[in-house]
Design an enzyme around this catalytic site. Sequence first.
Site, mmCIF file in Angstrom:
data_model
loop_
_atom_site.group_PDB
_atom_site.id
_atom_site.type_symbol
_atom_site.label_atom_id
_atom_site.label_comp_id
_atom_site.label_asym_id
_atom_site.label_seq_id
_atom_site.Cartn_x
_atom_site.Cartn_y
_atom_site.Cartn_z
ATOM 1 N N SER A 1 -8.907 2.620 4.538
ATOM 2 C CA SER A 1 -7.983 3.404 3.555
ATOM 3 C C SER A 1 -7.167 2.653 2.713
ATOM 4 O O SER A 1 -6.603 2.729 1.741
ATOM 5 C CB SER A 1 -6.754 4.360 4.306
ATOM 6 O OG SER A 1 -5.996 3.611 5.190
ATOM 7 N N SER B 1 -8.834 0.841 8.977
ATOM 8 C CA SER B 1 -8.369 0.969 7.413
ATOM 9 C C SER B 1 -8.188 -0.796 6.831
ATOM 10 O O SER B 1 -7.906 -0.639 5.588
ATOM 11 C CB SER B 1 -7.213 1.823 7.024
ATOM 12 O OG SER B 1 -7.621 3.045 7.338
ATOM 13 N N LYS C 1 0.672 -1.084 -0.118
ATOM 14 C CA LYS C 1 0.172 0.058 0.017
ATOM 15 C C LYS C 1 0.891 1.182 0.191
ATOM 16 O O LYS C 1 2.021 1.271 0.555
ATOM 17 C CB LYS C 1 -0.952 0.081 1.367
ATOM 18 C CG LYS C 1 -1.757 1.138 1.440
ATOM 19 C CD LYS C 1 -2.744 0.889 2.684
ATOM 20 C CE LYS C 1 -3.627 2.168 3.074
ATOM 21 N NZ LYS C 1 -4.235 1.885 4.224
#
Length: 474
Positions: free
Chosen positions: A149, A173, A71
């Site tokens: 997220s 997230s 990520k």
Amino acid sequence: MDIADYAAHDATALAMLIRQGQVAAAEVQAAAAAAIAQVDPELGAVAGEMFERPLDYDRSGPFAGVPFAIKDLIIHAAGVPQRSGSRLFGDGVAHAHDTALMTRFRRAGLATMAVTTSPELGFNATTEARAYGAPTRNPWDPARSAGGSSGGAAALVAAGALPVAHANDGGGSIRIPAAACGLVGLKPSRGRVSAGPDYADPLLGMGVEFAVTRTVRDCAALLDAVHGSEPGDKYLFPAEPVDFRMVITRPAPVLRIAVTADMSQAHPDCARAVADVADELAAMGHHVEQADPAIDYAAFHRANLDAWCSFLADAVTTAAAALGVTPGAEHLEATTRACVAYGATRTAADLYAVESTFNTARRAVASLLTGYDLYLTPTTAHPALPLGHLDADDPALTAPEWYRRIFEFAPYTALFNATGNPAISLPLGRTAEKLPVGVQFVAGYGSEATLLAIAADLERRLPWHQHRPGVYAH
């Protein structure tokens, strides 16, 4: 190996095929590259371009050759530009070293093929950062959010383009996008997975690193591969005497399970999923009853707002000074600017008050989990939201208003970032429109084995693998 065959296997199965010589790692990675190229134009989950070839990895690791992605937030690989979902960082800032977790991912044999999208600095429950030029879409319904997220990671795994992908969690997230995309999302206990060397306590201890997966066995095997403390870590977790992969092969013992009575914010589909799972647990022989921790949620959310905004203020101020820029609308989305401004007003006394509130919350949750082995809630209050519902570039929103919008959608997750308890989202519900709905289990600190055991039992009894989104690699 063709795309459909590749997408039908989880990481454990792919690793076994490679180890047995039934398929070459390069073939698997070629299939993954083709799968990503097939689905990503519709999903917008890759930040930039795929790497020309996977990053180096240990070919003797348990996942040797299995495709993977990291990520665009917190974790970094040496030489790979990182943007944190923000225009502030231009085309990205490359670091000279791996983070400890990146080293462990390489050691596990994961072949990192790309970087996945994140909202700006991670502060959103959707992944629609302006930095990437387009939103990340949900493979179940491209008009909806993949969550945030870790939305880019979740979208690619749910669409069969990757079997597993890195994710992190400072307020939900990992669990929020897992719920939105129909995945397994484990947030480990604070300190279980190292955030070093760059961080000791990301986001005042709330930030935790791990991954999203399609299967419980991949979740367990990956945790076996990467958990553990590094020299200098603030939290020195003892070596786990239990093999998580073995834990999931045995039925869970009879458990005491508290089910939240607070469904006032939950959409009927989310409330129904929890009720159905509670009924299933009772049928399995577990002791199930309603109970909740004694939390002053107004005080908790004030503290969490201060924690998040002070973190954002520090991150932006430090980065802007290093980059030699004065951040404005061309660098940051409107709500980030509002949160940074608010965070800059927080004092040392305010941050000590945050820790005092979190301490009270930790002890309330620990008190509940002294009488129960697990706590069951919805993961989110609603199924996946329409794109644009959480608009981080809305200049009309103040920091408190923006915070309220995020946590109206996800009121059940952030508490356990503050307390440090492990929590897992499982895709055990469906809406009438066939969208996935996640339910969340929370366990006592350090009790990932209990979470994984019950997750594996439910995966066997209520399997979710027969459900596939409309956007799926084939």
